[in-house]
Design an enzyme around this catalytic site. Structure first.
Site, PDB file in Angstrom:
ATOM      1  CG  HIS A   1     -11.247  -2.066 -47.968  1.00  0.00           C
ATOM      2  ND1 HIS A   1     -10.198  -2.337 -48.852  1.00  0.00           N
ATOM      3  CD2 HIS A   1     -12.238  -2.543 -48.545  1.00  0.00           C
ATOM      4  CE1 HIS A   1     -10.819  -3.300 -49.936  1.00  0.00           C
ATOM      5  NE2 HIS A   1     -12.152  -3.310 -49.615  1.00  0.00           N
ATOM      6  CD  GLU A   2     -15.945  -3.075 -46.686  1.00  0.00           C
ATOM      7  OE1 GLU A   2     -16.826  -2.591 -47.308  1.00  0.00           O
ATOM      8  OE2 GLU A   2     -15.293  -3.954 -46.866  1.00  0.00           O
TER       9      GLU A   2
ATOM     10  CG  HIS B   1     -15.686  -0.309 -51.225  1.00  0.00           C
ATOM     11  ND1 HIS B   1     -15.071  -0.324 -52.307  1.00  0.00           N
ATOM     12  CD2 HIS B   1     -15.079  -1.500 -50.457  1.00  0.00           C
ATOM     13  CE1 HIS B   1     -14.326  -1.200 -52.390  1.00  0.00           C
ATOM     14  NE2 HIS B   1     -14.220  -1.863 -51.454  1.00  0.00           N
TER      15      HIS B   1
END
Length: 225
Positions: A28-29, A32
């Protein structure tokens, strides 16, 4: 006796969810940071955050929350350290911030689908009739099911329009400036609001129908023959 059984069940629940959760929050990170880099902001890349190594991403409080919700909650969740983003380096601030924010939840949706597809392969190669009694088969089944539900939970949770969650960045890009900037000033209270929602059970009331629907759709369309 019943207490020991509850603890054993909770520990097993945490064990089967740990790998899917860790993978979900790390990617998820990373998503980003990768999206930000593609859109003109290489900050995360320069700081070594575009890595599969979990150590730079682990947030102690998020890890504690994972274990607490594993032991006591009706759903499991946690978080990693947010990757650093510098919106001033984007070519189109509002648009690129929206795309960067959506990259994280989109990755969790894709991971949930991937876990469902792996589960389908597992059931085809190792059918229940032949392997269903083994502890390894049961562990694999539960871990893949956890991978689906955990990643749908991460995706929907992060899409909530509560600062500083990803949903708030997406909404910020949609709102007119006269509403967007006052809205983002609410960020200083966002974490408190999230804790209150979690403690009161309202967060579960909001998320459970979304996660349940997504889970049922993934299993029906991708897992069941």
């Amino acid at each position: 006796m019943f207490a020991s059984l509850d603890v054993a069940a909770a520990v097993q629940r945490a064990a089967v969810a740990f790998v899917p959760m860790l993978l979900g929050i790390i990617l998820h990170e990373v998503a980003h940071g990768w999206a930000a880099c593609k859109l003109g902001d290489p900050t995360a890349k320069q700081l070594g955050r575009l890595t599969w190594n979990p150590l730079p991403h682990i947030d102690p409080l998020g890890l504690i929350c994972f274990f607490l919700t594993s032991l006591t909650g009706s759903f499991i969740f946690g978080w990693a350290k947010p990757v650093p983003i510098n919106p001033l380096r984007f070519r189109n601030t509002a648009r690129d911030m929206m795309l960067t924010s959506f990259a994280g939840p989109a990755t969790n949706f894709l991971l949930a689908i991937l876990f469902a597809l792996i589960l389908r392969v597992m059931l085809a190669v190792f059918p229940f009739a032949s392997y269903g009694g083994s502890s390894a088969w049961n562990f694999g089944l539960n871990m893949l099911l956890a991978g689906i539900s955990v990643n749908f939970t991460l995706a929907w949770f992060n899409l909530l329009p509560i600062p500083p969650l990803d949903g708030s960045r997406i909404l910020w890009g949609i709102l007119p400036p006269k509403l967007a900037f006052p809205y983002m000033r609410f960020e200083r209270y966002g974490f408190i609001v999230l804790l209150l929602l979690l403690a009161s059970g309202i967060l579960n009331f909001i998320l459970f129908p979304l996660v349940r629907f997504s889970f049922d759709m993934a299993v029906t369309l991708l897992v069941q023959p």
